[in-house]
Design a protein around this motif. Structure first.
Motif, PDB file in Angstrom:
ATOM      1  N   ARG A 205      41.448  36.992  49.602  1.00  0.00           N
ATOM      2  CA  ARG A 205      40.861  38.010  50.488  1.00  0.00           C
ATOM      3  C   ARG A 205      41.874  38.415  51.570  1.00  0.00           C
ATOM      4  NH1 ARG A 205      35.422  38.456  52.693  1.00  0.00           N
ATOM      5  NH2 ARG A 205      34.838  37.037  51.040  1.00  0.00           N
ATOM      6  N   HIS A 482      29.305  33.375  58.040  1.00  0.00           N
ATOM      7  CA  HIS A 482      28.621  33.665  56.778  1.00  0.00           C
ATOM      8  C   HIS A 482      28.462  35.179  56.603  1.00  0.00           C
ATOM      9  CE1 HIS A 482      26.086  31.516  53.663  1.00  0.00           C
ATOM     10  NE2 HIS A 482      26.223  32.750  53.247  1.00  0.00           N
ATOM     11  N   LEU A 483      28.095  35.815  57.700  1.00  0.00           N
ATOM     12  CA  LEU A 483      27.929  37.275  57.672  1.00  0.00           C
ATOM     13  C   LEU A 483      29.251  37.949  57.291  1.00  0.00           C
ATOM     14  CD1 LEU A 483      25.508  39.076  58.586  1.00  0.00           C
ATOM     15  CD2 LEU A 483      26.660  39.305  60.785  1.00  0.00           C
ATOM     16  N   GLY A 486      30.347  36.236  53.475  1.00  0.00           N
ATOM     17  CA  GLY A 486      29.361  36.256  52.389  1.00  0.00           C
ATOM     18  C   GLY A 486      29.352  34.937  51.621  1.00  0.00           C
ATOM     19  N   ASP A 487      28.425  34.814  50.666  1.00  0.00           N
ATOM     20  CA  ASP A 487      28.299  33.565  49.899  1.00  0.00           C
ATOM     21  C   ASP A 487      29.600  33.240  49.163  1.00  0.00           C
ATOM     22  OD1 ASP A 487      25.725  33.340  50.710  1.00  0.00           O
ATOM     23  OD2 ASP A 487      24.836  34.111  48.857  1.00  0.00           O
ATOM     24  N   ASP A 488      30.228  34.269  48.582  1.00  0.00           N
ATOM     25  CA  ASP A 488      31.442  34.018  47.790  1.00  0.00           C
ATOM     26  C   ASP A 488      32.580  33.505  48.670  1.00  0.00           C
ATOM     27  OD1 ASP A 488      30.039  34.908  45.690  1.00  0.00           O
ATOM     28  OD2 ASP A 488      31.087  36.835  45.477  1.00  0.00           O
TER      29      ASP A 488
END
Ligand SMILES: Cc1cc2nc3c(=O)[nH]c(=O)nc-3n(C[C@H](O)[C@H](O)[C@H](O)COP(=O)(O)OP(=O)(O)OC[C@H]3O[C@@H](n4cnc5c(N)ncnc54)[C@H](O)[C@@H]3O)c2cc1C
Length: 512
Positions: A205, A482-483, A486-488
């Motif tokens: 990322r 987390h926001l 995200g989960d990934d």
């Protein structure tokens, strides 16, 4: 794929009881722990971690405890404090003009700066997160920055090498440039002492196009050392560091521009960005009209002891921009003229007056004036806590890419002006990193402030910014991380954590 090796040591260490101050940091969270350890060397620390790993005991790593996100606050288990690892080994020069300092991770920023002033005149260590009792290890683990990050970048840019101990007690020696993730797959292979090889993948990322201290470092072909920088004590205990030093500028001066309104301050900032390289600007800091009003009130209450000069403009809309500039001595007048020319030719407002500080005393006075603002904010909250002990100030730590500065400021204003809460906005406007400080009077206002904080985070993420530009996530901002990822993204981080700390004993409840 590249690999890095680890080695193991077996020294035994005794346990000590827990001094009360180790149970909290500047977040004002209060923790608990069964024992505290004070190793004096990498070998001692490795033995402690090896034992903790065998018994799966939780370990919280503790440096100067100046962190404001609760990373050093324990949640049970043991604390490993670096307070007895303060040795500064010395200055290294490689003969090619590269100069560095090496030290144990418990050395404070203050000690490091004093050592450099004594032993290597003409050089300095740029990271400056304001609080000089911060430790080398804590600054590295938080990738600390500060006002001068505009000109010099964060701590990450100065870490040449480190010794880090994994949860298992295995010791890694990392040097920048030596261990990089595979170009094809972004994988690393970690070779353990028992011969096991473990493959894990770094997140590819891209980092947000702004200051960022949220989560593990990511990107293509990243350096292994960068995974530990900013990992907030969750991947390993840093015990030794080598930091790059750079030459001191020949001349430095500070200026404070009072402008007729906030839009003019934003316009000035945006114009200064274009000339910052050739003008040697290292910091651009903002004081909104509310912040200047708080300082006027301080002056009324405390007089000269307030450190607020009496000649500050009185107009209520006035906004302030503080600038640090470094350059060659011969360029000082030219650079001052450039700053004045820009500030006198704004379209959205006008220059009311400007202060400049050249010598040591003048610069010290201006510094005290700047620091009077956070002091006033903190003392206002301290006063209110006497009636509502659970109150804290709510200070945001978010940054956006350059093109969104005006938009995010308008958003903050719109949201804050729609509610009746006391607040001030100040901070690192050069990096679009403004601290919205909400000063609640009671718990109802506090809860409203928290709701707004979440709305700010959502907006900042829409603008591809960061929900934590410098203070880190710690235990307080996990929902924002987390926001952001995200989960990934969280799953990618957990996979990295598992490779270095399979039983998840380090920094429990920090980040995840
Ligand atoms: C008044 C004030 C102003 C501040 N201004 C700024 C600012 O402008 N910019 C900024 O970036 N920060 C600022 N900070 C906060 C900043 O986080 C700290 O100054 C510093 O980076 C943390 O260092 P520390 O030694 O105090 O770490 P601690 O608070 O002890 O720990 C911080 C984190 O690092 C981990 N850690 C500590 N030591 C190690 C180690 N040896 N190995 C692995 N992990 C470790 C801990 O587990 C924890 O998660 C400010 C703080 C205060 C009180």
């Amino acid at each position: 794929m590249k690999t890095f090796q680890s080695s193991e040591l077996t020294t035994q260490c005794g346990r000590k009881t827990v001094p009360a101050e180790l149970l909290h940091d500047e977040s004002r969270m209060e923790g608990r722990a069964d024992a505290a350890e004070f190793p004096e060397s990498t070998e001692e620390a490795a033995a402690i971690l090896r034992n903790a790993s065998k018994s799966k005991t939780k370990v919280t790593l503790s440096g100067g405890r100046t962190g404001i996100a609760g990373g050093a606050v324990p949640t049970g288990g043991i604390i490993i404090s670096t307070s007895k690892m303060k040795k500064i080994y010395g200055i290294c020069e490689d003969g090619n003009g590269n100069v560095s300092i090496s030290c144990q991770s418990g050395a404070s920023l203050d000690d490091i700066n004093k050592f450099i002033r004594r032993e290597k005149k003409g050089f300095f260590f740029p990271p400056d997160p304001t609080e000089t009792s911060a430790s080398a290890g804590g600054m590295t683990s938080c990738n600390a920055s500060g006002a001068h990050t505009f000109g010099y970048g964060p701590t990450r840019n100065y870490v040449n090498a480190m010794t880090v101990i994994l949860a298992s007690g295995e010791i890694l020696k990392l040097e920048r440039g030596k261990y990089k993730a595979s170009a094809e797959t972004n994988d690393f292979i970690l070779e353990h002492n028992d011969g096991r090889k473990e493959k894990f993948t770094a997140s590819s990322r891209p980092q947000p196009n702004t200051k960022n201290a949220a989560g593990y470092f990511s990107g293509k072909e990243i350096d292994a050392i960068d995974l530990f920088i900013g990992s907030e004590g969750t991947l390993g205990l840093v015990t030794e560091l080598e930091f790059k030093l750079i030459p001191c500028p020949e001349a430095e001066f500070n200026t404070f521009f009072f402008l007729s309104n906030e839009d003019a301050a934003i316009e000035l900032t945006e114009k200064l960005r274009y000339v910052s390289d050739k003008s040697g600007i290292t910091a651009i800091e903002y004081f909104d009209p509310g912040a200047l009003e708080l300082l006027r009130q301080r002056r009324l209450k405390m007089g000269p002891a307030s450190c607020v000069p009496p000649d500050m403009p009185e107009e209520r809309e006035t906004a302030g921009i503080y600038i640090d500039t470094t350059c060659e001595r011969k360029d000082v007048q030219k650079n001052i003229k450039r700053l004045l020319d820009i500030s006198k030719n704004l379209e959205k407002g006008s220059l009311i007056t400007a202060w400049a500080a050249f010598d040591k005393d003048e610069r010290e006075r201006l510094k005290k004036f700047r620091h009077a603002l956070p002091e006033t904010v903190n003392s206002t909250i301290a006063e209110r806590r006497k009636t509502h002990p659970a109150l804290t100030k709510l200070g945001t730590d978010m940054a956006v890419p350059d093109k969104y500065l005006g938009q995010i400021m308008k958003f903050y204003r719109k949201k804050m002006d729609a509610v009746n809460l006391q607040y001030v906005i100040f901070g690192h406007i050069g990096n679009n990193h403004l601290h919205v400080n909400i000063l609640p009077s009671d718990m109802e206002e506090y809860n409203l402030g928290k709701k707004l904080y979440m709305e700010f985070a959502v907006k900042v993420l829409e603008m591809k910014g960061s929900i934590s530009a410098e203070h880190g996530i710690g235990k307080l901002k996990k929902n924002f991380l987390h926001l952001m990822l995200g989960d990934d993204g969280i799953a990618e981080m957990k996979a990295i954590k598992k490779a270095f700390d399979p039983n998840s004993i380090l920094g429990k409840e920090t980040l995840f």
